[in-house]
Design an enzyme around this catalytic site. Structure first.
Site, PDB file in Angstrom:
ATOM      1  N   GLU A  82    -126.501  53.726  -8.229  1.00  0.00           N
ATOM      2  CA  GLU A  82    -127.630  53.165  -7.485  1.00  0.00           C
ATOM      3  C   GLU A  82    -128.803  54.130  -7.343  1.00  0.00           C
ATOM      4  O   GLU A  82    -129.915  53.730  -6.975  1.00  0.00           O
ATOM      5  CB  GLU A  82    -127.177  52.735  -6.091  1.00  0.00           C
ATOM      6  CG  GLU A  82    -126.271  51.515  -6.072  1.00  0.00           C
ATOM      7  CD  GLU A  82    -126.989  50.260  -6.543  1.00  0.00           C
ATOM      8  OE1 GLU A  82    -128.207  50.124  -6.296  1.00  0.00           O
ATOM      9  OE2 GLU A  82    -126.336  49.420  -7.185  1.00  0.00           O
ATOM     10  N   GLU A 113    -104.457  59.123 -12.231  1.00  0.00           N
ATOM     11  CA  GLU A 113    -104.706  60.034 -11.114  1.00  0.00           C
ATOM     12  C   GLU A 113    -103.717  61.193 -11.084  1.00  0.00           C
ATOM     13  O   GLU A 113    -103.951  62.193 -10.406  1.00  0.00           O
ATOM     14  CB  GLU A 113    -104.653  59.281  -9.795  1.00  0.00           C
ATOM     15  CG  GLU A 113    -103.264  58.835  -9.363  1.00  0.00           C
ATOM     16  CD  GLU A 113    -103.300  58.188  -7.986  1.00  0.00           C
ATOM     17  OE1 GLU A 113    -102.576  58.688  -7.115  1.00  0.00           O
ATOM     18  OE2 GLU A 113    -104.025  57.210  -7.790  1.00  0.00           O
TER      19      GLU A 113
END
Length: 299
Positions: A82, A113
């Site tokens: 953004e 992960e």
């Protein structure tokens, strides 16, 4: 027995959640969510240190990196994405590294992960002067451990964002932004309270960094990238809100500055020429208030 992090413990307040009527179930979730802002508030002093470190890094030509797995990593990708349209941030200045790569945005890649080497590899290009934020709700994710270790090894500032006051990864970090959200409504579902806390931390962090860098004037965007009709209109709205001038005057200022919002704003607020506005902005490192002060000092 291994001690569970707070995010993995059972929440006694929701032990009977599967027996509740729908409205009461939603009230239980909402009540838990309402606890989150207070946990973030307690972490603000450390968050402020991270913001100041990031501002110094970016002003010095460095970069900010986010690194995370699962929900944490996805929130990081969204936050970083953004910044270009909202604040005109140049590509590569804020980069998000998600365990499992781009494919993990839409489909869970849970095993990713667990790889500390992958975390190190993702941050292989980090340099001294950069800032790395590793996000791990539990505070123990191996991928994030690798990212923080790479940051430390390169001489970058390493920041852990977790929901565990006893996070094992804190030893790898210069700063630990801890939002202790406790057990989740559904045990271990850290996209809930923990995820909300991480999103608040990320939004607050990146917004504060942009403001400190002068990417706003007052509370208005000054480097919005007009890549669609909505954002083109936003430029005009910002100018009218900031200056009180009518739309046609603001359109003319934008035309005179080639569509650049910051110089147009300075032109309208000071009466300076577009060239003088650009010179003042360059001298002020792009900070509108400083440019205005500079022009005010001139005879």
């Amino acid at each position: 027995m291994t001690t569970l992090p707070p995010t993995e413990r059972r929440n006694p307040a929701t032990a009977d959640i599967d027996l509740l009527p729908t409205l009461d179930l939603l009230r239980a979730v909402n009540a838990a969510d309402a606890e989150v802002p207070a946990t973030v508030a307690r972490a603000l002093p450390v968050l402020a240190e991270a913001v100041d470190a990031a501002v110094a890094a970016l002003r010095g030509g460095g970069r900010v990196h986010y690194a995370g797995a699962g929900s944490s990593g996805r929130y990081a990708v969204l936050d970083a994405a953004e910044l270009a349209p909202t604040y005109g941030l140049e590509p590569g200045r804020f980069t998000a590294h998600l365990a499992g790569g781009a494919g993990a945005l839409a489909r869970a890649v849970e095993g990713a992960e667990d790889s500390e080497p992958d975390g190190r590899s993702a941050l292989a290009e980090v340099e001294a002067g950069d800032v790395v934020l590793g996000l791990a709700a539990s505070g123990r994710t191996p991928y994030v451990a690798g990212a923080l270790a790479a940051a430390r090894g390169a001489g970058a500032t390493a920041v852990l964002v977790s929901c565990n006051p006893q996070a094992p990864l804190a030893d790898l970090a210069d700063l630990h932004i801890c939002t202790d959200t406790g057990p989740e409504v559904v045990t271990g579902s850290t996209r809930m309270k923990a995820g909300s806390a991480q999103k608040l931390v990320l939004h607050s962090f990146s917004t504060a960094v942009m403001v400190r860098l002068g990417r706003t004037w007052s509370n208005l965007m000054t480097e919005v990238a007009a890549t669609n009709a909505k954002l083109v209109g936003r430029k005009l709205t910002i100018l009218t809100q900031a200056t009180g001038a009518d739309e046609e005057t603001c359109r003319a200022a934008l035309r005179a500055t080639g569509g650049e919002l910051k110089p147009a704003l300075v032109v309208l607020l000071t009466g300076a020429t577009p060239t003088a506005a650009r010179v003042a902005l360059r001298a002020a490192d792009g900070v509108v208030r400083a440019a205005l002060a500079e022009l005010a000092r001139r005879p």
